[in-house]
Design an enzyme around this catalytic site. Structure first.
Site, PDB file in Angstrom:
ATOM      1  N   ASN A  81      19.170   4.014 -21.186  1.00 47.72           N
ATOM      2  CA  ASN A  81      19.393   5.273 -20.476  1.00 47.72           C
ATOM      3  C   ASN A  81      18.241   6.270 -20.602  1.00 47.72           C
ATOM      4  O   ASN A  81      18.405   7.467 -20.378  1.00 47.72           O
ATOM      5  CB  ASN A  81      20.701   5.913 -20.961  1.00 47.72           C
ATOM      6  N   VAL A  88      15.556  11.562 -20.162  1.00 46.27           N
ATOM      7  CA  VAL A  88      16.896  11.132 -20.540  1.00 46.27           C
ATOM      8  C   VAL A  88      17.788  11.145 -19.305  1.00 46.27           C
ATOM      9  O   VAL A  88      17.762  12.089 -18.519  1.00 46.27           O
ATOM     10  CB  VAL A  88      17.500  12.084 -21.591  1.00 46.27           C
ATOM     11  N   CYS A  89      18.576  10.089 -19.162  1.00 47.63           N
ATOM     12  CA  CYS A  89      19.381   9.960 -17.966  1.00 47.63           C
ATOM     13  C   CYS A  89      20.841   9.792 -18.344  1.00 47.63           C
ATOM     14  O   CYS A  89      21.328   8.677 -18.454  1.00 47.63           O
ATOM     15  CB  CYS A  89      18.872   8.740 -17.213  1.00 47.63           C
ATOM     16  N   ILE A  90      21.520  10.929 -18.613  1.00 49.31           N
ATOM     17  CA  ILE A  90      22.960  10.840 -18.879  1.00 49.31           C
ATOM     18  C   ILE A  90      23.682  11.857 -18.018  1.00 49.31           C
ATOM     19  O   ILE A  90      23.113  12.847 -17.577  1.00 49.31           O
ATOM     20  CB  ILE A  90      23.326  11.057 -20.373  1.00 49.31           C
TER      21      ILE A  90
END
Lengths: 167, 258
Positions: A81, A88-90
């Protein structure tokens, strides 16, 4: 507008300093600019990232907290992720509708009552439990699923690197 | 997907989002958050030669003396509601005092419903500050208008009303569940459709906010439907409206009855 953002960021900084969550340190890089923070995140215990200390940068928009900040690790990272460039990819970093990764409906989203602390705690959970459904780093997602041993090895090397130890 | 394609996909998303922000900026540069009062027939400028809308504007102009436009940014219902209701309260001391009391108590209620106290307080404080500024004793009639065009105040009022609405949906979950389509839980609906800024409002938002604040709202519907007249709908049904809004598909403005 930036006035209310600044007030809020100062309050969050104060709160994080008085009651720091375990394994997280965060604050503005310089007191002259509250819109750019550095965070240090300890790798969660019992995971392949245990023992590491991972630096990241948070950049807040002028209409924070109406819109979320962006977050980017500034050290090498290998994680399903996290993009190759550290972003950051959330889901909590995205408002509903702003949906580059097609997050699930139930995934926690940004709203003005979320906070830096909530983001950083989500990032700690993300380190402990990658979500291989929304792969920002497809290679890492595949390796996490199919070759955990190799994944753990890379993670341990990155941990040593963050500590300045020879790999 | 190899690394280059992956990067391309990311760049495309970034570009789409950039374009979206550009459009939003153009809107915010040209349309104030809340406009001055305008004559109702100024609506005709948008519907030149359109008979359906032309006849509905005439009907509307017979019932209302003015319209006040809001910026179409997804927050228009909440902003229009807040402006209109506070304007009403500034002229009605008894209702103002009751509302202030309700607003004061709302924070503890929302905390009890599970909202984080720390971030909630920020919005509640600003909300109370705005209410304070428009008390019936306040002489400066422009104060409300100034506050609602100052993004910091205006948006914080919108956020707080969204939280009150979300809290109401939570409290009346059994009731509101009936209006939410099947594959979305109450929690998902609150977090996805109510609490975030810029998300448009539907009937469920209006019903929840009206019940939470105990305020009647009349919405005049103006669309391409037949009949040549606007259609009024009161929320909750049978109450005496204090707030009058015009709805055109996707957007709410403020109305002033004759």
């Amino acid at each position: 507008m930036a006035g209310s953002a600044l007030r809020r960021l100062m309050a969050e900084y104060r709160q994080l300093t008085l009651n720091p969550p375990e394994g997280i340190v965060a604050g503005p890089i310089s007191e002259d600019n509250f819109f750019e923070w550095e965070a240090l995140i300890a790798g969660p215990e019992g995971t392949c990232f245990e023992g590491g200390v991972f630096p990241a940068k948070l950049v807040f928009p002028p209409d924070y907290p109406l819109s979320p900040p962006k977050m980017k690790f500034t050290c090498e990272m290998f994680h399903p992720n996290i993009f190759a460039d550290g972003r950051v990819c959330i889901s909590i970093l995205h408002a509903p509708g702003d949906d580059p990764m097609g997050y699930e409906l139930s995934a926690e989203r940004w709203s003005p009552v979320q906070s830096v602390e909530k983001i950083l705690l989500s990032v700690v959970s993300m380190l402990a439990e990658p979500n291989d459904e929304s792969g920002a780093n497809v290679d890492a997602a595949i390796m996490w699923r199919d070759n955990r041993e190799e994944f753990n090895k890379i993670a341990r090397r990155i941990v040593r690197k963050t500590l300045g130890l020879p790999s | 997907m190899d690394q280059t394609e992956e990067t391309d996909a990311v760049n495309r998303d970034e570009l789409i989002m950039q374009q979206q922000r550009q459009i939003e900026k153009e809107i915010s540069d040209t349309i104030p958050l809340v406009s001055e009062e305008q004559p109702v027939d100024s609506l005709n400028n948008e519907y030149m030669g359109d008979d359906v809308y032309g006849s509905k504007v005439r009907d509307l102009a017979a019932k209302y003396r003015a319209i006040r436009r809001t910026r179409p940014d997804g927050n228009c219902f909440f902003r229009a509601f807040a402006y209109s209701y506070l304007e009403y309260l500034a002229g009605h001391k008894e209702d103002y005092d009751a509302f202030k009391e309700l607003a004061l108590k709302s924070k503890d209620k929302l905390v009890a419903l599970g909202f984080p106290q720390f971030t909630l307080e920020d919005f509640h404080d600003t909300f109370m500050e705005v209410i304070e500024h428009v008390s019936p004793g306040e002489n400066d009639k422009q104060e409300l208008h100034k506050l609602f065009n100052a993004q910091g105040y205006s948006d914080y009022v919108v956020v707080y009303l969204r939280l009150i609405t979300s809290g109401q949906v939570q409290e009346g979950a059994d009731f509101y569940q009936n209006f939410i389509d099947g594959n979305c839980t109450i929690q998902e609906f609150r977090h996805q459709e109510v609490e975030p800024m810029y998300k448009e409002s539907d009937h469920i938002h209006i019903i929840a906010l009206c019940s939470a604040l105990n305020v009647g709202v009349r919405v005049e519907y103006m669309d391409r439907g037949e009949g040549g007249q606007v259609k009024a709908h009161d929320f909750p049904e049978g109450t005496d409206p204090k707030v009058y809004l015009l709805y055109r598909p996707g957007h709410y403005d403020i109305l002033y009855p004759n």
